[in-house]
Design a protein around this motif. Structure first.
Motif, PDB file in Angstrom:
ATOM      1  N   MET A  90       0.832  -1.217   0.000  1.00 17.96           N
ATOM      2  CA  MET A  90       0.000   0.000   0.000  1.00 17.96           C
ATOM      3  C   MET A  90       0.860   1.259   0.000  1.00 17.96           C
ATOM      4  O   MET A  90       0.417   2.331  -0.434  1.00 17.96           O
ATOM      5  N   LEU A  91       2.086   1.132   0.468  1.00 20.97           N
ATOM      6  CA  LEU A  91       3.021   2.251   0.346  1.00 20.97           C
ATOM      7  C   LEU A  91       3.289   2.549  -1.121  1.00 20.97           C
ATOM      8  O   LEU A  91       3.267   3.712  -1.559  1.00 20.97           O
ATOM      9  N   LEU A  92       3.524   1.503  -1.898  1.00 19.45           N
ATOM     10  CA  LEU A  92       3.761   1.673  -3.335  1.00 19.45           C
ATOM     11  C   LEU A  92       2.525   2.239  -4.033  1.00 19.45           C
ATOM     12  O   LEU A  92       2.634   3.091  -4.924  1.00 19.45           O
ATOM     13  N   VAL A  93       1.352   1.782  -3.613  1.00 21.54           N
ATOM     14  CA  VAL A  93       0.105   2.288  -4.197  1.00 21.54           C
ATOM     15  C   VAL A  93      -0.059   3.771  -3.868  1.00 21.54           C
ATOM     16  O   VAL A  93      -0.471   4.570  -4.719  1.00 21.54           O
ATOM     17  N   TYR A  94       0.301   4.156  -2.637  1.00 20.05           N
ATOM     18  CA  TYR A  94       0.216   5.562  -2.249  1.00 20.05           C
ATOM     19  C   TYR A  94       1.128   6.419  -3.123  1.00 20.05           C
ATOM     20  O   TYR A  94       0.732   7.500  -3.588  1.00 20.05           O
ATOM     21  N   LEU A  95       2.359   5.940  -3.354  1.00 20.12           N
ATOM     22  CA  LEU A  95       3.301   6.707  -4.173  1.00 20.12           C
ATOM     23  C   LEU A  95       2.764   6.877  -5.588  1.00 20.12           C
ATOM     24  O   LEU A  95       2.918   7.940  -6.198  1.00 20.12           O
ATOM     25  N   TRP A  96       2.126   5.831  -6.118  1.00 22.22           N
ATOM     26  CA  TRP A  96       1.518   5.922  -7.454  1.00 22.22           C
ATOM     27  C   TRP A  96       0.358   6.914  -7.433  1.00 22.22           C
ATOM     28  O   TRP A  96       0.229   7.771  -8.315  1.00 22.22           O
ATOM     29  N   ALA A  97      -0.495   6.804  -6.411  1.00 18.85           N
ATOM     30  CA  ALA A  97      -1.646   7.707  -6.288  1.00 18.85           C
ATOM     31  C   ALA A  97      -1.186   9.161  -6.164  1.00 18.85           C
ATOM     32  O   ALA A  97      -1.794  10.069  -6.746  1.00 18.85           O
ATOM     33  N   TYR A  98      -0.119   9.370  -5.411  1.00 26.17           N
ATOM     34  CA  TYR A  98       0.433  10.720  -5.252  1.00 26.17           C
ATOM     35  C   TYR A  98       0.911  11.260  -6.593  1.00 26.17           C
ATOM     36  O   TYR A  98       0.689  12.429  -6.926  1.00 26.17           O
ATOM     37  N   ASN A  99       1.535  10.403  -7.370  1.00 25.34           N
ATOM     38  CA  ASN A  99       2.087  10.815  -8.661  1.00 25.34           C
ATOM     39  C   ASN A  99       0.994  11.160  -9.672  1.00 25.34           C
ATOM     40  O   ASN A  99       1.115  12.136 -10.425  1.00 25.34           O
ATOM     41  N   ILE A 100      -0.090  10.370  -9.687  1.00 26.85           N
ATOM     42  CA  ILE A 100      -1.155  10.609 -10.671  1.00 26.85           C
ATOM     43  C   ILE A 100      -2.283  11.468 -10.101  1.00 26.85           C
ATOM     44  O   ILE A 100      -3.253  11.764 -10.792  1.00 26.85           O
ATOM     45  N   LYS A 101      -2.166  11.838  -8.809  1.00 20.65           N
ATOM     46  CA  LYS A 101      -3.166  12.670  -8.125  1.00 20.65           C
ATOM     47  C   LYS A 101      -4.567  12.044  -8.175  1.00 20.65           C
ATOM     48  O   LYS A 101      -5.556  12.713  -8.470  1.00 20.65           O
ATOM     49  N   ASN A 102      -4.616  10.752  -7.869  1.00 17.35           N
ATOM     50  CA  ASN A 102      -5.898  10.037  -7.838  1.00 17.35           C
ATOM     51  C   ASN A 102      -5.857   8.997  -6.715  1.00 17.35           C
ATOM     52  O   ASN A 102      -5.308   7.905  -6.873  1.00 17.35           O
ATOM     53  N   ALA A 103      -6.452   9.361  -5.574  1.00 17.85           N
ATOM     54  CA  ALA A 103      -6.444   8.467  -4.408  1.00 17.85           C
ATOM     55  C   ALA A 103      -7.406   7.299  -4.569  1.00 17.85           C
ATOM     56  O   ALA A 103      -7.360   6.332  -3.803  1.00 17.85           O
ATOM     57  N   GLY A 104      -8.269   7.360  -5.588  1.00 13.79           N
ATOM     58  CA  GLY A 104      -9.268   6.313  -5.781  1.00 13.79           C
ATOM     59  C   GLY A 104      -8.680   4.944  -6.076  1.00 13.79           C
ATOM     60  O   GLY A 104      -9.350   3.922  -5.889  1.00 13.79           O
ATOM     61  N   VAL A 105      -7.400   4.897  -6.485  1.00 11.25           N
ATOM     62  CA  VAL A 105      -6.783   3.596  -6.782  1.00 11.25           C
ATOM     63  C   VAL A 105      -6.637   2.743  -5.529  1.00 11.25           C
ATOM     64  O   VAL A 105      -6.429   1.533  -5.628  1.00 11.25           O
ATOM     65  N   VAL A 106      -6.742   3.353  -4.361  1.00 13.98           N
ATOM     66  CA  VAL A 106      -6.632   2.581  -3.119  1.00 13.98           C
ATOM     67  C   VAL A 106      -7.716   1.508  -3.048  1.00 13.98           C
ATOM     68  O   VAL A 106      -7.489   0.414  -2.510  1.00 13.98           O
ATOM     69  N   ASP A 107      -8.897   1.795  -3.580  1.00 16.92           N
ATOM     70  CA  ASP A 107      -9.998   0.831  -3.543  1.00 16.92           C
ATOM     71  C   ASP A 107      -9.648  -0.441  -4.311  1.00 16.92           C
ATOM     72  O   ASP A 107      -9.984  -1.553  -3.882  1.00 16.92           O
ATOM     73  N   ILE A 108      -8.979  -0.275  -5.444  1.00 21.64           N
ATOM     74  CA  ILE A 108      -8.609  -1.424  -6.281  1.00 21.64           C
ATOM     75  C   ILE A 108      -7.714  -2.370  -5.499  1.00 21.64           C
ATOM     76  O   ILE A 108      -7.961  -3.582  -5.420  1.00 21.64           O
ATOM     77  N   PHE A 109      -6.667  -1.813  -4.899  1.00 25.59           N
ATOM     78  CA  PHE A 109      -5.672  -2.663  -4.253  1.00 25.59           C
ATOM     79  C   PHE A 109      -6.128  -3.147  -2.882  1.00 25.59           C
ATOM     80  O   PHE A 109      -5.649  -4.178  -2.407  1.00 25.59           O
TER      81      PHE A 109
END
Length: 248
Positions: free
Chosen positions: A1-20
């Motif tokens: 989830m740390l990696l997912v956060y870094l991706w979300a931060y980069n694309i400015k879309n926190a909604g990807v957290v739901d997927i993972f």
């Protein structure tokens, strides 16, 4: 989830957290299959149950969120507005809380996978049936909503097709049914009653935190009076008939 956060931060879309969040349960299921020392037949059953649920939900969310990665969903936009300058720190903590919730909610899976009793009880069969009803209901709900949104003529309208005519959140209702199924299967294990924490927590989250409140707030912002009328006439959670005097 740390990696997912870094991706979300980069694309400015926190909604990807739901997927993972959904896919993380598949990882737990695989680990339990190889590492838990419970009765193999039961272990296969629970791991398959978790994989089917996790992959179905994860793929559905991947398609939904992935179709607009450049535009964050309304509830996460609202979170950004409310959190202001501290949004990145709070989103980081939010992502880590999701990771912890994966482990906490998996309590029934651990209880079941480590159960060494060499028989499947009637209660466990009942749990599998309840789980199957929940899976089918949630899948139908998601498919009906997707089909409704896909029709350009329905843009800006409230979805009242199929199960959505009888509940404002049939997907959430059947999600809770799925977790009740897991709990019933866990009851045959030692200390299986602890598994009740998972459906209880899921239901509380749906009613008080990330589920119904945020979804309805966003629906009112985007659909206004039409959604307020939908609220007045339609059951919030359990699928039920429209209120008396209102046509279906």
């Amino acid at each position: 989830m740390l990696l997912v956060y870094l991706w979300a931060y980069n694309i400015k879309n926190a909604g990807v957290v739901d997927i993972f969040w959904a896919f993380n349960f598949s990882i737990i299921a695989v680990l339990l299959y190889f590492l838990a020392d419970g009765w193999m037949q039961r272990k296969i059953i629970i791991c398959c149950m978790v994989l089917i649920w996790s992959l179905r939900l994860g793929i559905y969310l991947l398609i939904r969120v992935g179709s607009h990665l450049d535009e964050e969903e309304g509830r996460y936009k609202k979170m950004r507005e409310e959190w202001g300058a501290s949004v990145n720190r709070k989103l980081f903590l939010f992502f880590q809380a999701q990771a912890l919730s994966n482990i906490y909610l998996a309590i029934p899976f651990f209880l079941i996978a480590f159960n060494t009793k060499e028989n499947i009880s009637a209660l466990e069969y009942t749990g599998v049936i309840v789980w199957a009803v929940g899976i089918c209901g949630e899948a139908f709900s998601d498919a009906q909503l997707k089909r409704f949104k896909k029709n350009p003529a329905n843009k800006g309208k409230v979805c009242n097709a199929g199960l959505w005519n009888y509940s404002r959140h049939p997907n959430y209702f059947f999600e809770s049914v799925i977790w009740i199924g897991y709990f019933l299967v866990a009851l045959n294990a030692n200390y299986g009653w602890i598994g009740f924490l998972s459906p209880l927590t899921i239901t509380l989250l749906l009613f008080r935190v990330t589920g119904i409140p945020l979804t309805e707030q966003q629906a009112i912002r985007s659909k206004g009076e039409a959604y307020k009328e939908y609220q007045r006439t339609t059951s919030m959670f359990v699928p039920w008939f429209k209120k008396s005097g209102v046509e279906n």
